[in-house]
Design a protein around this motif. Structure first.
Motif, PDB file in Angstrom:
ATOM      1  N   ASP A 191       0.785  -1.185  -0.043  1.00 58.48           N
ATOM      2  CA  ASP A 191      -0.043  -0.049  -0.198  1.00 58.48           C
ATOM      3  C   ASP A 191       0.872   1.194   0.072  1.00 58.48           C
ATOM      4  N   MET A 192       1.920   1.189   0.658  1.00 60.40           N
ATOM      5  CA  MET A 192       2.844   2.356   0.665  1.00 60.40           C
ATOM      6  C   MET A 192       3.420   2.769  -0.597  1.00 60.40           C
ATOM      7  N   VAL A 193       3.955   1.615  -1.382  1.00 64.54           N
ATOM      8  CA  VAL A 193       4.564   1.734  -2.562  1.00 64.54           C
ATOM      9  C   VAL A 193       3.495   2.133  -3.721  1.00 64.54           C
ATOM     10  N   VAL A 199       8.418   2.652  -6.235  1.00 55.17           N
ATOM     11  CA  VAL A 199       9.651   2.812  -5.697  1.00 55.17           C
ATOM     12  C   VAL A 199      10.855   2.195  -6.511  1.00 55.17           C
ATOM     13  N   GLU A 200      11.955   2.626  -6.686  1.00 54.62           N
ATOM     14  CA  GLU A 200      12.949   2.092  -7.415  1.00 54.62           C
ATOM     15  C   GLU A 200      13.812   1.268  -6.561  1.00 54.62           C
ATOM     16  N   VAL A 201      14.181   0.251  -7.271  1.00 49.14           N
ATOM     17  CA  VAL A 201      15.220  -0.859  -6.702  1.00 49.14           C
ATOM     18  C   VAL A 201      16.272  -1.235  -7.775  1.00 49.14           C
ATOM     19  N   CYS A 202      17.327  -1.713  -7.334  1.00 49.21           N
ATOM     20  CA  CYS A 202      18.283  -2.129  -8.286  1.00 49.21           C
ATOM     21  C   CYS A 202      19.085  -3.136  -7.931  1.00 49.21           C
ATOM     22  N   PRO A 203      18.449  -4.445  -8.366  1.00 53.52           N
ATOM     23  CA  PRO A 203      19.113  -5.557  -8.067  1.00 53.52           C
ATOM     24  C   PRO A 203      20.159  -5.978  -8.874  1.00 53.52           C
ATOM     25  N   GLU A 204      21.128  -6.758  -8.383  1.00 52.69           N
ATOM     26  CA  GLU A 204      22.356  -6.943  -9.190  1.00 52.69           C
ATOM     27  C   GLU A 204      22.336  -8.077  -9.937  1.00 52.69           C
ATOM     28  N   GLU A 205      21.490  -8.978  -9.775  1.00 53.29           N
ATOM     29  CA  GLU A 205      21.003 -10.356 -10.482  1.00 53.29           C
ATOM     30  C   GLU A 205      19.650 -10.365 -10.981  1.00 53.29           C
ATOM     31  N   GLN A 221      15.100  -0.180 -11.621  1.00 56.11           N
ATOM     32  CA  GLN A 221      13.531  -0.381 -12.262  1.00 56.11           C
ATOM     33  C   GLN A 221      12.846   0.042 -11.266  1.00 56.11           C
ATOM     34  N   MET A 222      11.412   0.533 -11.764  1.00 53.84           N
ATOM     35  CA  MET A 222      10.439   0.892 -10.626  1.00 53.84           C
ATOM     36  C   MET A 222       9.659  -0.090 -10.331  1.00 53.84           C
ATOM     37  N   LEU A 223       9.159  -0.365  -9.171  1.00 56.98           N
ATOM     38  CA  LEU A 223       8.316  -1.550  -8.785  1.00 56.98           C
ATOM     39  C   LEU A 223       7.013  -1.120  -8.270  1.00 56.98           C
ATOM     40  N   ASP A 224       5.909  -1.476  -8.646  1.00 58.31           N
ATOM     41  CA  ASP A 224       4.463  -1.209  -7.982  1.00 58.31           C
ATOM     42  C   ASP A 224       4.584  -1.960  -6.767  1.00 58.31           C
ATOM     43  N   GLY A 225       3.332  -1.767  -6.085  1.00 54.55           N
ATOM     44  CA  GLY A 225       3.169  -2.415  -4.841  1.00 54.55           C
ATOM     45  C   GLY A 225       3.233  -4.001  -4.789  1.00 54.55           C
ATOM     46  N   ARG A 249      18.319  -6.874   1.493  1.00 47.87           N
ATOM     47  CA  ARG A 249      17.380  -6.523   0.474  1.00 47.87           C
ATOM     48  C   ARG A 249      16.268  -5.605   1.102  1.00 47.87           C
ATOM     49  N   GLN A 250      15.824  -5.935   2.224  1.00 42.90           N
ATOM     50  CA  GLN A 250      14.587  -5.328   2.879  1.00 42.90           C
ATOM     51  C   GLN A 250      14.988  -4.008   3.437  1.00 42.90           C
ATOM     52  N   GLN A 251      16.264  -3.800   3.914  1.00 40.43           N
ATOM     53  CA  GLN A 251      17.176  -2.624   4.199  1.00 40.43           C
ATOM     54  C   GLN A 251      17.246  -1.381   3.228  1.00 40.43           C
ATOM     55  N   GLU A 252      17.544  -2.237   2.123  1.00 34.20           N
ATOM     56  CA  GLU A 252      17.801  -1.320   0.664  1.00 34.20           C
ATOM     57  C   GLU A 252      16.552  -0.719   0.353  1.00 34.20           C
ATOM     58  N   PHE A 253      15.452  -1.618   0.295  1.00 37.46           N
ATOM     59  CA  PHE A 253      14.210  -1.248  -0.015  1.00 37.46           C
ATOM     60  C   PHE A 253      13.635  -0.172   0.954  1.00 37.46           C
ATOM     61  N   MET A 254      13.731  -0.308   2.137  1.00 43.85           N
ATOM     62  CA  MET A 254      13.412   0.832   3.130  1.00 43.85           C
ATOM     63  C   MET A 254      14.079   2.053   2.956  1.00 43.85           C
ATOM     64  N   ARG A 255      15.172   2.029   2.278  1.00 39.25           N
ATOM     65  CA  ARG A 255      15.959   3.467   1.943  1.00 39.25           C
ATOM     66  C   ARG A 255      15.529   3.997   0.685  1.00 39.25           C
ATOM     67  N   SER A 256      15.262   3.087  -0.126  1.00 42.44           N
ATOM     68  CA  SER A 256      14.456   3.845  -1.354  1.00 42.44           C
ATOM     69  C   SER A 256      13.130   4.305  -0.982  1.00 42.44           C
ATOM     70  N   LEU A 257      12.581   3.524  -0.176  1.00 42.76           N
ATOM     71  CA  LEU A 257      10.954   3.979   0.151  1.00 42.76           C
ATOM     72  C   LEU A 257      11.078   5.265   0.891  1.00 42.76           C
ATOM     73  N   ALA A 258      11.994   5.654   1.715  1.00 48.52           N
ATOM     74  CA  ALA A 258      12.262   6.681   2.502  1.00 48.52           C
ATOM     75  C   ALA A 258      12.585   8.031   1.586  1.00 48.52           C
ATOM     76  N   GLU A 259      13.449   7.746   0.624  1.00 49.67           N
ATOM     77  CA  GLU A 259      13.823   8.619  -0.251  1.00 49.67           C
ATOM     78  C   GLU A 259      12.672   9.243  -1.109  1.00 49.67           C
ATOM     79  N   ARG A 260      12.025   8.103  -1.667  1.00 54.89           N
ATOM     80  CA  ARG A 260      10.771   8.493  -2.474  1.00 54.89           C
ATOM     81  C   ARG A 260       9.916   8.915  -1.974  1.00 54.89           C
ATOM     82  N   ALA A 261       9.447   8.779  -0.410  1.00 58.75           N
ATOM     83  CA  ALA A 261       8.549   9.753   0.140  1.00 58.75           C
ATOM     84  C   ALA A 261       8.932  11.239   0.354  1.00 58.75           C
TER      85      ALA A 261
END
Length: 466
Positions: A191-193, A199-205, A221-225, A249-261
């Motif tokens: 719901d937040m996303v 929210v953008e994430v950058c997986p290495e693989e 790439q940009m992910l929807d919820g 990965r969850q920590q990286e996602f939270m960083r991207s979420l905070a920046e997007r917010a």
């Protein structure tokens, strides 16, 4: 060995800790800013969002045998990710009640000059005490994965019972007094996303995981919820398949979420939807159940200098080393964890290097310098004599064997205050044994003091130092 493995890649670990510090600080800063935005938007909006937060009472389910609060001015908070399937269409599987795959303890010092965030691997093998459920029944004490405590308490879908059982388990195994809890439910990320437009994430693989319902190419790439929900859940098909990798990965996602917010603060609609999603996803104890107390907590975290914000994972090693047939779980490493929990309980800062040095000092202690009296607290005749022979073979001085005044439910090492270090050294060889300070005068023999080992039915057996 666990210690060797932990230091094998210090540069990478250092970068990860620095990145995680920033994630938490950015997240706290975003939360504080969003609360201010809500407050400035008008009383109706503020009270609407404030009312979204669910308060769950836990005090009546925690029992009377809680650890003493040794640092009343500090804050020790349980943070749990609630993996409930309620209100889903079943595409993520069906589970009864609630689960938690993410458990952390956040300790904010009384002087607010330092804080420690302690991650607890969900596969930690611990003793789960009896827990009271919301229907009035109780569970039986047993050993299991630490996150099972959340599932047991929440088997009827009650967040307060889930949190209470987890708090009881943490307090029982760590000696820490938990002051508050915060739980974020399974659908919160989604719901937040969506509220932020992705929210953008950058997986290495590339990621292709049927269990988590996620297929992604490598690269940013940009992910929807829906995609984000899969991304934070994926484990086995990425990297080494470990829970530690998923936490990263969850920590990286939270960083991207905070920046997007932060980027979307100029959009009133996005901000309202985001705040609505955040607050509807939160369950806390009554003391934290409101925008103002959450703002105060975020402000306390923001005030901690970044270099004084420490991230640790409970020192552990594979349980397979003790129980060869168990390849799925980890056990906590002693005396490292005992030293760490004791420091946090007394509101004392302990860095990872200081923790390692203190544990090494205890493990290097000569068993010949440690005098032990062995008491049989079980109903097995001759048990004290058997254990005494085991201790003597390992070099310990056994001064006496006898029966305990009464049977005991668990193995305990009691010690005069001056012999706390020796007690921890013995506890490092007896995983899971409780350590307690003896009453004044107890254990003060002619030889300058001794420990008392009272054997319970759970006596683990002496193991080699790790």
């Amino acid at each position: 060995m666990p210690g060797t493995h932990r230091s094998a890649r210090p540069r990478r670990a250092g970068r990860a800790r620095t990145r995680t510090r920033r994630i938490l600080l950015w997240t706290a800063g975003t939360l504080a800013l969003l609360v201010l935005v809500a407050a400035g938007a008008g009383a109706w909006l503020y009270y609407r969002l404030n009312g979204n937060i669910t308060a769950a009472e836990v005090d009546d389910k925690l029992g009377e045998d809680r650890p003493e609060d040794l640092s009343p001015g500090a804050k020790t908070i349980l943070v749990a990710g609630s993996d409930t399937r309620e209100d889903t269409d079943g595409s993520y599987g069906h589970t009864e009640g609630m689960r938690s795959d993410t458990l952390m303890v956040v300790h904010v010092a009384e002087n607010r000059e330092w804080a420690t965030v302690l991650s607890l691997p969900r596969d930690s093998w611990v003793e789960i005490p009896a827990c009271q459920l919301d229907d009035g029944s109780s569970t039986e004490p047993h050993f299991g994965k630490i996150n099972e405590s959340f599932a047991l308490g929440g088997m009827h879908g009650d967040a307060g019972s889930a949190a209470a059982c987890t708090i009881r388990t943490l307090e029982h195994n760590t000696g820490l007094r938990i002051d508050n809890f915060v739980s974020l439910d399974f659908l919160g990320f989604k719901d937040m996303v969506d509220a932020l437009g992705g929210v953008e994430v950058c997986p290495e693989e590339p990621i292709d995981d049927d269990k988590a319902h996620i297929q992604l190419e490598a690269g940013c790439q940009m992910l929807d919820g829906e995609q984000a929900l899969g991304y934070v859940r994926v484990r086995y098909s990425v990297g080494d398949g470990s829970d530690i990798g998923r936490i990263s990965r969850q920590q990286e996602f939270m960083r991207s979420l905070a920046e997007r917010a932060q980027d979307r603060l100029t959009s009133p609609t996005s901000m309202y939807d985001f705040l609505d999603a955040v607050t509807r996803s939160l369950t806390t104890d009554p003391e934290l159940a409101g925008l103002q107390p959450l703002y105060d907590l975020a402000s306390d975290l923001q005030s901690v200098p970044e270099e004084n914000l420490t991230f640790l994972t409970v020192p552990n090693y594979p349980r397979e080393l003790d129980v060869p047939e168990d390849t799925a779980n980890v056990v906590w490493q002693y005396p490292h964890t005992d030293l760490l929990f004791d420091a946090l309980a007394h509101d004392r800062f302990l860095s990872e290097d200081e923790l390692a040095a203190a544990a090494e000092e205890l493990l290097a202690m000569d068993p010949a310098e440690i005098r032990v009296r062995v008491l049989n607290g079980t109903d097995v005749p001759g048990r004290a004599a058997e254990v005494a022979d085991e201790l003597r073979a390992a070099g310990f001085q056994v001064t006496e064997t006898d029966n305990a005044p009464a049977p005991v439910p668990t193995t305990v090492i009691s010690h005069p205050e001056a012999l706390a270090g020796q007690a921890r050294a013995l506890a490092a060889r007896l995983p899971g044994s409780a350590v307690e300070t003896a009453a004044a005068g107890d254990g003060e023999g002619a030889g300058g003091g001794e420990l008392t080992l009272t054997l319970g039915p759970d006596y683990p057996g002496l193991r080699a130092p790790r």
